[in-house]
Each structure stands twice: as C-alpha cells, then as structure tokens.
Scaffold this active site. Sequence first.
Site, short mmCIF file in Angstrom:
data_model
loop_
_atom_site.label_atom_id
_atom_site.label_comp_id
_atom_site.label_asym_id
_atom_site.label_seq_id
_atom_site.Cartn_x
_atom_site.Cartn_y
_atom_site.Cartn_z
N ASP A 156 -4.80 -4.52 -9.94
CA ASP A 156 -5.44 -5.20 -8.81
C ASP A 156 -6.93 -4.81 -8.82
OD1 ASP A 156 -5.91 -6.50 -6.40
OD2 ASP A 156 -5.29 -4.78 -5.20
N GLN A 205 -15.82 -4.63 -0.92
CA GLN A 205 -14.72 -4.25 -0.03
C GLN A 205 -15.22 -3.45 1.17
OE1 GLN A 205 -11.74 -2.00 -2.14
NE2 GLN A 205 -10.37 -1.79 -0.39
N HIS A 211 -2.83 7.74 -2.83
CA HIS A 211 -4.00 6.86 -2.88
C HIS A 211 -4.52 6.62 -1.46
CE1 HIS A 211 -6.52 3.38 -3.95
NE2 HIS A 211 -5.93 2.72 -2.97
N TYR A 235 0.87 -1.19 0.00
CA TYR A 235 0.00 0.00 0.00
C TYR A 235 0.90 1.23 0.00
CZ TYR A 235 -4.57 2.10 1.32
OH TYR A 235 -5.77 2.79 1.35
N ARG A 242 -12.76 8.28 6.20
CA ARG A 242 -12.50 8.92 7.50
C ARG A 242 -12.02 10.35 7.26
NH1 ARG A 242 -10.01 4.09 7.17
NH2 ARG A 242 -8.11 5.16 6.57
CA CA Z 1 -4.15 -2.97 -4.36
#
Ligand code: CA
Length: 427
Positions: A231, A238, A132, A127, A141
């Site tokens: 991805d 999700q 992003h 990540y 949030r």
């Molecule tokens: Ca990803």
Amino acid sequence: MTGLALDETHAASLASWVESANDPATDFPIQNLPFGRFRTAADEPWRIGVAIGDQVLDLESVGLIDSQDMNRLMAAGAASRRALRLALSRGLRRGSEAHSPFAAGLRAQSDIEMGLPCRIGDYTDFYTGIHHATTVGKLFRPDNPLMPNYKWVPIGYHGRASSVGVSGHSFHRPLGQTKHADEAAPALGACRRLDYELELGAFVAVPNALGEAVSIGDAEEHLFGLALFNDWSARDIQAWEYQPLGPFLSKNFASTLSPWIVTLEALQPFRAAFTRPEGDPQPLPYLDSPANRAHGAFDIELEVWLQTPAMRAAGNSGVRLSRSNFRDAYWTLAQLVAHHTVNGCNLQSGDLFGSGTLSGPLADQGGSLLELSQGGKRPLQLSNGEVRSFLEDGDRVILRGHCERPGFRRIGFGECAGTVLPAPRGD
Ligand code: CA
C-alpha cells in the site's frame, strides 16, 4: 470456522512429477497450489492457472473449470475449492494417472504474463498492525500513540480498487498538496516522502447479501486466500490531508498485489492461536469465538527488500530492509469479515481487504520506511553505502512471504514488486 482441517493435500511426503516443485527453495510445492490469472500474449484473454514449481497449470485445459471467471470460482465457495485442490494435488503428484493431460496444460512461468488475480470491486484497508499503529502514532502524538478505539474496533477505511496493480508494474511518484510546518500555505508538488507498506491482501470468496451480517463462525467461509500487498503511501500528502476523514490521495495513486493467491486451505497447517496481551480488552462477543481464539491467526513470515537503481546497475538483487510476521496482527481475518459486515455491508466475490502495515514489535521490524527511519530523522544506511529516509526514483520494493512449520512443507507467496518512476513533471 473450519478449524485445522488437514487432509492428504498437506502431507509433507507428497512430491510432484513437476520436478521444479520439489526444489526445497520453491515457493510453489504441490502443498501450495495458489491461484492466479495469466496470458501468453497481450491480445489474449486472461486464463486461470495454478502455480506448481516454475510452471503454471492451465485449469481449463485439464477440464477442472468451465469458465475463466476467477470471481465466479471464488463465489463457488470453500467446498468446491477444496475439491478442486484435491483434484489438482492428485493430478500433479508423482505416479498420477493424469500425468499426460496435466503435462500438456503446463506453461513455464517465464513465458507468461501474470495479471491481477480477479476483478476487485471494492478494496478496504484495515489497520491490524498494532506495532505499526503504535510507532506511527508516537511520531504524531507522543503522549497518546494509540487512539482509544484501537483495541475495540478493527480500524479501516475504504480504499480505491482502480489503482491496484500487479507485481512487476511501475508507477509515477504522485503529485499532491503538501504543507510543511514552517510554510504559511500549502503547495502542489511531487511527493517528497514516498513510502511502502508491507501488508497482506485477503480476497472475499462467497458474497453476503446487503443487510445480512456474517457471524465470526462463518467468516472464513467468505474468504478465498491471501496475497502480498504493498500500500504505497505519500507521507507528506497524508500528513496534510488525513484529518478528519483519513487517507485519500496519499494512498490511492498505486497499490501492488502479488499475482498468486495462496488459499486458506494451503494455509491450514500454519494457523496460530489468537491471543491478547495481558490487560488488553477482550474482543466484543461478535468478534470472539473459541475457534478464533484457538487458531484464528496465521503464522506468515514477511520480508521487505529494496533494490535501488545503483544496486540494479551493479547486478545486486537488493537488500532486506525488515522482517515481520502476520501472527503479530491485532485482529484476525475472521474478525475483519465479522466486523466489516456487522452493519449489513455486503461483500462481493473478489473484494480485497488490506491487513494494514504488518510491523513486528522491534524497531528494526517496521513495515514501512516511516517507521524504520523514524519519520525521516534517522536515515537507513544500506549495505552498498547508499542512504534512504524515503523512496527515491528508480527504487524497486519487493515483498516476500512464506510459511514454515516442522512436519510440513514450506510454502511461499512469490514476489510483490513495484518500481517508482519520476513524478510526471519531474519536480
Ligand atoms: Ca495501509
């Protein structure tokens, strides 16, 4: 870490007797030489090849390898990979004495089928795209977009290798459990917020034994190279499933890799300094080294293109949705290896790391539709009049990447394309 190890294979003046490799627009000049696996018929085994212009060189046919096992070639490590690169460069350059045997080992890329480059044992998705992480975090949030661990730990999760496919494939829109805020209970149905993620995939070369951490100084010796990686993500699935253990079925229905692995050797001229914004914490010692600071990052320009069914029908090759650069990642490849193994976790040849979505700092540089459409609130206006918040059936997403630097030959990654088919039940 190997540092800026430039040699004769990087010289911009090199040209190939394969004329298509000298086209300024090709992704595969003689300075690139990426590895992949191909076959000429569906009932044939995969063979290891290297892309040169619009051709592929069959490595076994020119006596440069004695096995078609890419994972074994990866495990052989950087020194033998560099020797192989040198032999390829010398055989393919203009004036080479090996012209004849090499010419006999060429196949047109248009005549072959590309497969996954290797057996992928395990796949870990990181990540590292801080822009992003911040943009997506804000959607969920607003007051606390980045979790407190983000600037200390290279965040990742273990993904699923079995559903990684190669560029050119298509997959069905997944079914899953979703629950909207105004609904009392979840329901099973087709994903309504299907998205892509612009990533790079890194392949492990030399394995490490269980229990033996890889230091940051040795980390890059354990990597083979990079490919483009999509991805695909089901945002509605999700959102319902991700707490508390992270993504699961929203990610493992399909991922797409480009077929050619651009080696770390080919990327040497495009290294960049690893820096941290003022006021951010510096990496802990096991994630830090002078070499990593000096040139641990890579300057790789990335693009996302979308071709809708209407564009395809009109002969339109697609529109570019965004651009970004791997240089903006918050962690380097060496840091990912050092972190992944610090607890003794054993990496194996052919394992795949996803970089995480690589978005740029600006709003129009999002590496996913979730960012570009602000969670679906601001649909994108496409140049042909169509509108997208998320992907529709028939949409094809194409990732591209290249490296450019004055004094060096531009190299590219080819394409990473995948097409969305309707959900199995059509609902
Ligand atoms: Ca990803």
